[in-house]
Design an enzyme around this catalytic site. Structure first.
Site, PDB file in Angstrom:
ATOM      1  N   TRP A  85      32.461  48.288  13.850  1.00 13.42           N
ATOM      2  CA  TRP A  85      33.531  48.914  14.734  1.00 13.42           C
ATOM      3  C   TRP A  85      33.718  50.305  14.485  1.00 13.42           C
ATOM      4  O   TRP A  85      34.393  51.000  15.335  1.00 13.42           O
ATOM      5  CB  TRP A  85      34.895  47.986  14.809  1.00 13.42           C
ATOM      6  CG  TRP A  85      34.721  46.889  15.386  1.00 13.42           C
ATOM      7  CD1 TRP A  85      34.574  45.565  15.071  1.00 13.42           C
ATOM      8  CD2 TRP A  85      34.783  46.744  16.992  1.00 13.42           C
ATOM      9  NE1 TRP A  85      34.685  44.794  16.118  1.00 13.42           N
ATOM     10  CE2 TRP A  85      34.816  45.253  17.315  1.00 13.42           C
ATOM     11  CE3 TRP A  85      34.986  47.571  17.908  1.00 13.42           C
ATOM     12  CZ2 TRP A  85      34.819  44.873  18.577  1.00 13.42           C
ATOM     13  CZ3 TRP A  85      34.941  47.085  19.222  1.00 13.42           C
ATOM     14  CH2 TRP A  85      34.874  45.740  19.578  1.00 13.42           C
TER      15      TRP A  85
ATOM     16  N   VAL B 146      21.532  42.082  22.221  1.00 16.39           N
ATOM     17  CA  VAL B 146      21.692  40.528  21.724  1.00 16.39           C
ATOM     18  C   VAL B 146      22.918  40.110  22.287  1.00 16.39           C
ATOM     19  O   VAL B 146      23.784  40.668  22.514  1.00 16.39           O
ATOM     20  CB  VAL B 146      21.697  40.416  20.168  1.00 16.39           C
ATOM     21  CG1 VAL B 146      20.132  40.932  19.672  1.00 16.39           C
ATOM     22  CG2 VAL B 146      22.637  41.277  19.377  1.00 16.39           C
TER      23      VAL B 146
ATOM     24  N   ASP C 181      27.214  41.146  12.965  1.00 14.70           N
ATOM     25  CA  ASP C 181      28.537  41.143  13.404  1.00 14.70           C
ATOM     26  C   ASP C 181      28.889  40.880  15.060  1.00 14.70           C
ATOM     27  O   ASP C 181      30.053  40.951  15.527  1.00 14.70           O
ATOM     28  CB  ASP C 181      29.481  42.110  13.008  1.00 14.70           C
ATOM     29  CG  ASP C 181      28.895  43.444  13.502  1.00 14.70           C
ATOM     30  OD1 ASP C 181      27.620  43.948  13.130  1.00 14.70           O
ATOM     31  OD2 ASP C 181      29.504  44.164  14.272  1.00 14.70           O
ATOM     32  N   CYS C 182      27.746  40.570  15.781  1.00 17.97           N
ATOM     33  CA  CYS C 182      28.140  40.450  16.955  1.00 17.97           C
ATOM     34  C   CYS C 182      29.026  39.307  17.544  1.00 17.97           C
ATOM     35  O   CYS C 182      28.548  38.040  17.519  1.00 17.97           O
ATOM     36  CB  CYS C 182      26.845  40.558  17.748  1.00 17.97           C
ATOM     37  SG  CYS C 182      26.833  40.099  19.644  1.00 17.97           S
TER      38      CYS C 182
ATOM     39  N   LYS D 104      14.945  48.815  16.431  1.00 17.76           N
ATOM     40  CA  LYS D 104      14.627  47.826  17.481  1.00 17.76           C
ATOM     41  C   LYS D 104      12.936  47.816  17.451  1.00 17.76           C
ATOM     42  O   LYS D 104      12.304  48.646  18.132  1.00 17.76           O
ATOM     43  CB  LYS D 104      15.231  47.782  18.739  1.00 17.76           C
ATOM     44  CG  LYS D 104      16.699  47.793  18.561  1.00 17.76           C
ATOM     45  CD  LYS D 104      17.215  48.420  20.092  1.00 17.76           C
ATOM     46  CE  LYS D 104      18.803  48.356  19.982  1.00 17.76           C
ATOM     47  NZ  LYS D 104      19.569  48.865  21.222  1.00 17.76           N
TER      48      LYS D 104
ATOM     49  N   LYS E 272      32.966  53.187  16.859  1.00 15.72           N
ATOM     50  CA  LYS E 272      33.905  53.227  18.060  1.00 15.72           C
ATOM     51  C   LYS E 272      35.360  53.816  17.672  1.00 15.72           C
ATOM     52  O   LYS E 272      35.713  54.293  18.567  1.00 15.72           O
ATOM     53  CB  LYS E 272      34.129  51.912  18.532  1.00 15.72           C
ATOM     54  CG  LYS E 272      32.435  51.193  19.168  1.00 15.72           C
ATOM     55  CD  LYS E 272      32.873  49.791  19.589  1.00 15.72           C
ATOM     56  CE  LYS E 272      31.342  49.196  20.235  1.00 15.72           C
ATOM     57  NZ  LYS E 272      30.524  49.193  18.886  1.00 15.72           N
TER      58      LYS E 272
ATOM     59  N   HIS F 291      37.424  39.266  15.039  1.00 13.91           N
ATOM     60  CA  HIS F 291      37.048  40.712  14.837  1.00 13.91           C
ATOM     61  C   HIS F 291      38.162  41.612  15.014  1.00 13.91           C
ATOM     62  O   HIS F 291      38.581  42.577  14.367  1.00 13.91           O
ATOM     63  CB  HIS F 291      36.100  41.016  16.026  1.00 13.91           C
ATOM     64  CG  HIS F 291      34.379  40.880  15.829  1.00 13.91           C
ATOM     65  ND1 HIS F 291      33.812  41.894  15.766  1.00 13.91           N
ATOM     66  CD2 HIS F 291      34.034  39.754  15.492  1.00 13.91           C
ATOM     67  CE1 HIS F 291      32.607  41.452  15.510  1.00 13.91           C
ATOM     68  NE2 HIS F 291      32.705  40.194  15.289  1.00 13.91           N
TER      69      HIS F 291
END
Length: 262
Positions: A256, A110, A69-70, A97, A259, A209
């Site tokens: 999200w 990324v 989702d970036c 990672k 956050k 987003h």
């Protein structure tokens, strides 16, 4: 790591030279047209002969072997798609990672793209480098329009994370969206007029987003009083390149959630 090769059709790569051929009927223009044709063919050959670009991207949180989702990664992929450049997508689990990824991206972020045998980070740097190496078709946004809509993302985050309904973050976002609505009304359908440009490819994923996250976490949507913005969003979200690179709704929400809840 999962790797997915995205190969753009040869016809798409050669589309730009369709009307730039040598025309013996007009001798005064033969030399000019031949040179232009050779230049465009050279650019196309470079794009094809250099092989697919390697792109490291976030993997989906919900579906195996799928793009995550970036929005910054989608910006890069949109640039490659609009320029008809093939690429190998290397999906990375950012929650675990691997060492090979950290060796090329020490900060663990990324997107990262391999260009001219060098790994490049940061979507601003990547897209500028791609534009310089593969200038056709041009996606350059004129300087006077390059910052249009640039404050929307930060004001969206402020409103999304806000716990106080009276702190003014919603109005701050609405002010930015309203200014953008006015710009599109006067200059649309895209930021630079009739042709899509880098500014659209940067803003589009962020608006996507915004639409999903605010709708889910705050039950909020872009008001009908901003019709040009809503049309713009629909237009961008309907592009073939956008559909091909868009994340799953559930991935945007889960991306999200920390956050919002934090």
């Amino acid at each position: 790591m999962s790797a997915i090769r995205i190969q753009s059709p040869t016809t798409a790569l050669t589309l730009s030279i369709k009307h730039l051929t040598c025309n013996p009927t007009f001798p005064n223009f033969v030399t000019t047209n031949c040179r232009r044709s050779k230049l465009r063919r050279t650019l196309t050959t470079v794009a094809m002969s250099s092989g697919p670009l390697e792109v490291c991207a976030k993997s989906s949180l919900s579906v195996p072997n799928r793009l995550g989702d970036c929005p910054f990664t989608q910006r890069v992929l949109l640039t490659l798609e609009e320029k008809h450049l093939p690429y190998d997508l290397k999906l990375v689990d950012l929650g675990n990672k691997p060492d090979w990824f950290l060796s090329i991206s020490p900060e663990g972020k990324v997107p990262v793209v391999k260009l001219d045998d060098k790994w490049i980070a940061d979507s601003d740097v990547i897209t500028q480098s791609v534009e310089e190496k593969f200038p056709a078709p041009s996606l350059v946004t004129p300087p006077e329009k390059a910052s249009v809509g640039s404050k929307i993302f930060s004001t969206y985050i402020g409103f999304l994370k806000s716990k106080d309904a009276n702190d003014g973050t919603e109005q701050t976002l609405l002010n930015e969206l309203s200014a953008f609505n006015d710009h599109i009304k006067e200059n649309g359908p895209f930021i630079n007029g009739k042709d899509i440009s880098a500014a659209d490819l940067s803003l589009g994923p962020k608006l996507y987003h915004l639409e999903i996250a605010l709708g889910h976490f705050k039950k909020w949507s872009v008001p009908d009083s901003l019709p040009h913005l809503k049309t713009y969003m629909k237009t961008v979200f309907s592009l073939d390149s956008f559909i091909k690179t868009m994340p799953l709704t559930e991935d945007v929400i889960e991306g999200w959630r920390p956050k919002v809840m934090g």
